[in-house]
Design a protein around this motif. Sequence first.
Motif, PDB file in Angstrom:
ATOM      1  N   UNK A 194       0.815  -1.206   0.000  1.00 22.53           N
ATOM      2  CA  UNK A 194       0.000   0.000   0.000  1.00 22.53           C
ATOM      3  C   UNK A 194       0.854   1.264   0.000  1.00 22.53           C
ATOM      4  N   UNK A 195       0.363   2.278  -0.700  1.00 24.74           N
ATOM      5  CA  UNK A 195       1.012   3.582  -0.738  1.00 24.74           C
ATOM      6  C   UNK A 195       0.009   4.610  -0.234  1.00 24.74           C
ATOM      7  N   UNK A 196       0.368   5.294   0.823  1.00 24.32           N
ATOM      8  CA  UNK A 196      -0.543   6.265   1.448  1.00 24.32           C
ATOM      9  C   UNK A 196       0.034   7.658   1.300  1.00 24.32           C
ATOM     10  N   UNK A 197      -0.659   8.501   0.552  1.00 23.02           N
ATOM     11  CA  UNK A 197      -0.217   9.877   0.334  1.00 23.02           C
ATOM     12  C   UNK A 197      -1.021  10.819   1.216  1.00 23.02           C
ATOM     13  N   UNK A 198      -0.349  11.533   2.102  1.00 25.52           N
ATOM     14  CA  UNK A 198      -0.985  12.525   2.965  1.00 25.52           C
ATOM     15  C   UNK A 198      -0.557  13.891   2.429  1.00 25.52           C
TER      16      UNK A 198
END
Length: 451
Positions: A312-316
């Motif tokens: 998973x890649x989580x961009x904030x």
Amino acid sequence: MLAREYFERDLTINSSGHLEIGGCDVVELAKAFGTPLYVLDEAKIRANCRAYHEALKGVYPNYELVYAGKAFLTQAMCGLVYQEGFGLDVVSGGELYTALRAGFPAENINFHGNNKSRAELVMALKNGVGRIMVDNLMELETLIQLAMETKTQPRVVFRLKPGVTAHTHTYTQTGQEDSKFGMGLNDGVALKAVKIALASPQIKLLGFHCHIGSQIFEVEPFKAAIDVLTAFMAEARTQTGFVAEVLDLGGGIGIAHNKQEKPRALLEIVSKIGRYARERLTALQYPLPLLVLEPGRSIVGSAGTTIYTVGNIKRIPGVRTYLAVDGGMTDNPRVALYQAVYEGALANKMNEPLTEVVTVTGKCCESGDMLIWDLPLATPEPGDLLAVFDTGAYNYSMASNYNRLPRPAVVLVAEGEAELIVRRETYEQLIQNDLIPERLKVKSEVEPIAK
């Protein structure tokens, strides 16, 4: 900018734009062996071993090299370092058992440790271990008693505290006065131990040892340790007549895990250590003892790369991009323990420009399960392969099953061939030592588990 340019590394990239290690395409290694995967470059390990020999043979010919097994130890590694003319340093019954099962000659093994159990000492005595590195007075007394019981005469070396504080992480400093390791010089403990040993026919005292810490980049701390140990050797000779046959300076030479770390070349630092030891002993008119070095990290650290699959890649927005991989602190706890800083790249996108900065996180249920902060990468996607460099030392050897994650496999690569030297753990192996009392069984019979 590409990964090899940014990190200033000599990386091999094939026509497919994939990272190669030891002539093996990392993408193909991941397909064959799965991830996470430890990859060891055999040629690099051998080159590091030979650099030590080359550095010492011209400046201190009466030397011995002993591989510190705690950095990375398997039966295959035992065979590799033996072929390169190294002895072996073990620190537990488990490491000793591994070495003996690999057929490593017991007489070429040094047994270290600050709290060896009686069972471990008996194991060492009965198998004829070459040197027992005695850490404290209580161990010395125990060893004398066990030598009488087993009718053996162990060859011993005393670990001393030279009072040298190396400029490294607090947890990897071991030579200072306030240390759990070794006998003190200023308090008279070391000299007392020498007198006890010389009065005991059960043991044979060979000499002295110190280890001042790990990830040391400069020669000066080693010179300071040599000054202290040789001065004590001269004092012990004056006080007791004992002349040491062995001077063991331990290990601790560091490697560059990232471009901010800039150690001296291995040949340079090792040759300077050997030359200085000879100069100091000569100045004291002391017969040159066998000079022993015990490298670990500097042999295997730079030869290791860990391969992960991106999940998973989580961009904030405006904060951070988290890139999660299928391993983490279970296969590399050094970031959490020592704030170690690593570098990495997408092994399947080596010719693509670095377009994002991400923070690589593991899959454990810990906020501290971070592998790399602020890593420049090519645009990442789930399924990409992340290669983390310089993980050959203290990664596999410190790996755990936290969250019941199986430990990774290890492959040794050379000249385009990959050989499995540690199998990947299975879920069945994770529970093989579990026992369930009858009163706690949920079902009398458990049905096969779908995977």
